[in-house]
Design a protein around this motif. Structure first.
Motif, PDB file in Angstrom:
ATOM      1  N   ALA A  36       0.875  -1.107   0.096  1.00 50.31           N
ATOM      2  CA  ALA A  36       0.233   0.057   0.012  1.00 50.31           C
ATOM      3  C   ALA A  36       0.851   1.229  -0.040  1.00 50.31           C
ATOM      4  O   ALA A  36       0.477   2.124  -0.389  1.00 50.31           O
ATOM      5  N   PHE A  37       2.190   0.906   0.423  1.00 45.48           N
ATOM      6  CA  PHE A  37       3.157   2.229   0.635  1.00 45.48           C
ATOM      7  C   PHE A  37       4.635   1.968   0.492  1.00 45.48           C
ATOM      8  O   PHE A  37       4.771   1.043   1.121  1.00 45.48           O
ATOM      9  N   VAL A  59       4.567  -0.508   3.465  1.00 47.64           N
ATOM     10  CA  VAL A  59       3.505  -0.809   4.397  1.00 47.64           C
ATOM     11  C   VAL A  59       2.847  -2.027   3.438  1.00 47.64           C
ATOM     12  O   VAL A  59       2.206  -1.712   2.312  1.00 47.64           O
ATOM     13  N   VAL A  60       2.284  -2.997   3.895  1.00 52.99           N
ATOM     14  CA  VAL A  60       1.811  -4.286   3.377  1.00 52.99           C
ATOM     15  C   VAL A  60       0.362  -4.158   3.926  1.00 52.99           C
ATOM     16  O   VAL A  60       0.074  -4.450   5.218  1.00 52.99           O
ATOM     17  N   GLU A  61      -0.779  -4.482   3.087  1.00 51.80           N
ATOM     18  CA  GLU A  61      -2.254  -4.481   3.602  1.00 51.80           C
ATOM     19  C   GLU A  61      -2.671  -5.825   3.326  1.00 51.80           C
ATOM     20  O   GLU A  61      -2.787  -6.455   2.433  1.00 51.80           O
ATOM     21  N   ASN A  62      -3.116  -6.460   4.394  1.00 54.62           N
ATOM     22  CA  ASN A  62      -3.712  -7.816   4.478  1.00 54.62           C
ATOM     23  C   ASN A  62      -5.097  -7.624   4.542  1.00 54.62           C
ATOM     24  O   ASN A  62      -5.537  -7.238   5.645  1.00 54.62           O
ATOM     25  N   PRO A  63      -5.972  -8.418   4.052  1.00 53.30           N
ATOM     26  CA  PRO A  63      -7.570  -8.202   4.159  1.00 53.30           C
ATOM     27  C   PRO A  63      -7.869  -8.974   5.463  1.00 53.30           C
ATOM     28  O   PRO A  63      -8.968  -8.624   6.033  1.00 53.30           O
ATOM     29  N   LYS A 109       7.363  -2.028  -4.351  1.00 56.20           N
ATOM     30  CA  LYS A 109       6.686  -0.943  -4.994  1.00 56.20           C
ATOM     31  C   LYS A 109       5.348  -0.978  -4.676  1.00 56.20           C
ATOM     32  O   LYS A 109       4.610  -2.215  -4.696  1.00 56.20           O
ATOM     33  N   GLN A 110       4.754   0.350  -4.606  1.00 53.57           N
ATOM     34  CA  GLN A 110       3.238   0.405  -4.262  1.00 53.57           C
ATOM     35  C   GLN A 110       2.492  -0.495  -5.384  1.00 53.57           C
ATOM     36  O   GLN A 110       2.630  -0.437  -6.504  1.00 53.57           O
ATOM     37  N   ASP A 111       1.431  -0.990  -4.958  1.00 51.49           N
ATOM     38  CA  ASP A 111       0.567  -2.009  -5.593  1.00 51.49           C
ATOM     39  C   ASP A 111       1.023  -3.447  -5.961  1.00 51.49           C
ATOM     40  O   ASP A 111       0.330  -4.206  -6.510  1.00 51.49           O
TER      41      ASP A 111
END
Length: 216
Positions: free
Chosen positions: A114-115, A141-145, A168-170
């Motif tokens: 995410a960042f 930042v890594v986003e996990n559901p 990298k983002q995404d």
């Protein structure tokens, strides 16, 4: 197995040692001094190979856990204010790496990046209280559901002069896989939700991609 970030340095080291050994054998007369030089060259080669090793790690993929991003020793477990991304209180867990640790950085959770941001900065010793905000560093930042968002920060130390960050983002992040490298001594900070169940203790040694730092 060696990390790709070390290929060039390893090649240069081999060339330097080969040339130095030939010159020492040809021009150094004293046998004892010749042996000292050979031993010193062997130590240099051993340390370089040791630093850039990249052992295979068996990560058990689990969206409910956070694995250590690096090898080293847990030096910080505390509630802090994270000012860069979350701008709120988080649980910080920091792992210090000595020059003899594996320096591969791995994704602590699976999800979406995410960042990702690089910050130039100082080279204070990695355990300095201000190293997290003043040293050269990268923030990811890594986003996990399931778990939510986890921030990890690669921090350069007094000897670390280059941080490599592949995130990298995404990008899709896979827990335990290679996300970067820090050269020559450093630290990684994790910033976790306040309700996280921390599974490590201060001064505990951890392995990147295998040791469980926390769980929901």
């Amino acid at each position: 197995m060696f990390h790709k970030e070390g290929y060039k340095i390893i090649a240069i080291t081999f060339l330097f040692i080969a040339i130095s050994a030939v010159l020492a054998d040809k021009f150094v007369v004293a046998l004892w001094l010749k042996y000292v030089i050979f031993f010193a060259l062997f130590v240099i080669l051993f340390l370089i190979l040791q630093f850039f090793r990249n052992p295979k790690r068996n990560t058990v993929l689990n969206d409910n856990t956070v694995v250590s991003p690096v090898d080293g020793k847990v030096v910080v477990i505390e509630e802090v204010y994270e000012p860069e991304y979350f701008k709120e209180k988080r649980l910080q867990v920091s792992v210090f790496m000595s020059p003899i640790n594996v320096h591969v950085t791995r994704y602590p959770i699976s999800g979406k990046v995410a960042f990702s941001k690089y910050h130039p900065g100082k080279y204070l010793v990695a355990w300095h209280p201000k190293a997290s905000t003043e040293n050269e560093r990268t923030t990811v930042v890594v986003e996990n559901p399931i778990y939510g968002k986890v921030l990890y920060r690669q921090i350069a130390g007094a000897l670390a002069k280059r941080i490599v960050n592949y995130a990298k983002q995404d990008d899709d992040a896979v827990q335990g896989t290679d996300s970067g490298f820090i050269k020559f001594g450093s630290r990684v900070d994790l910033f976790l939700p306040l309700d996280t169940n921390i599974k490590v203790t201060l001064n505990q040694k951890v392995k990147g991609g295998e040791s469980i730092i926390a769980e929901i």
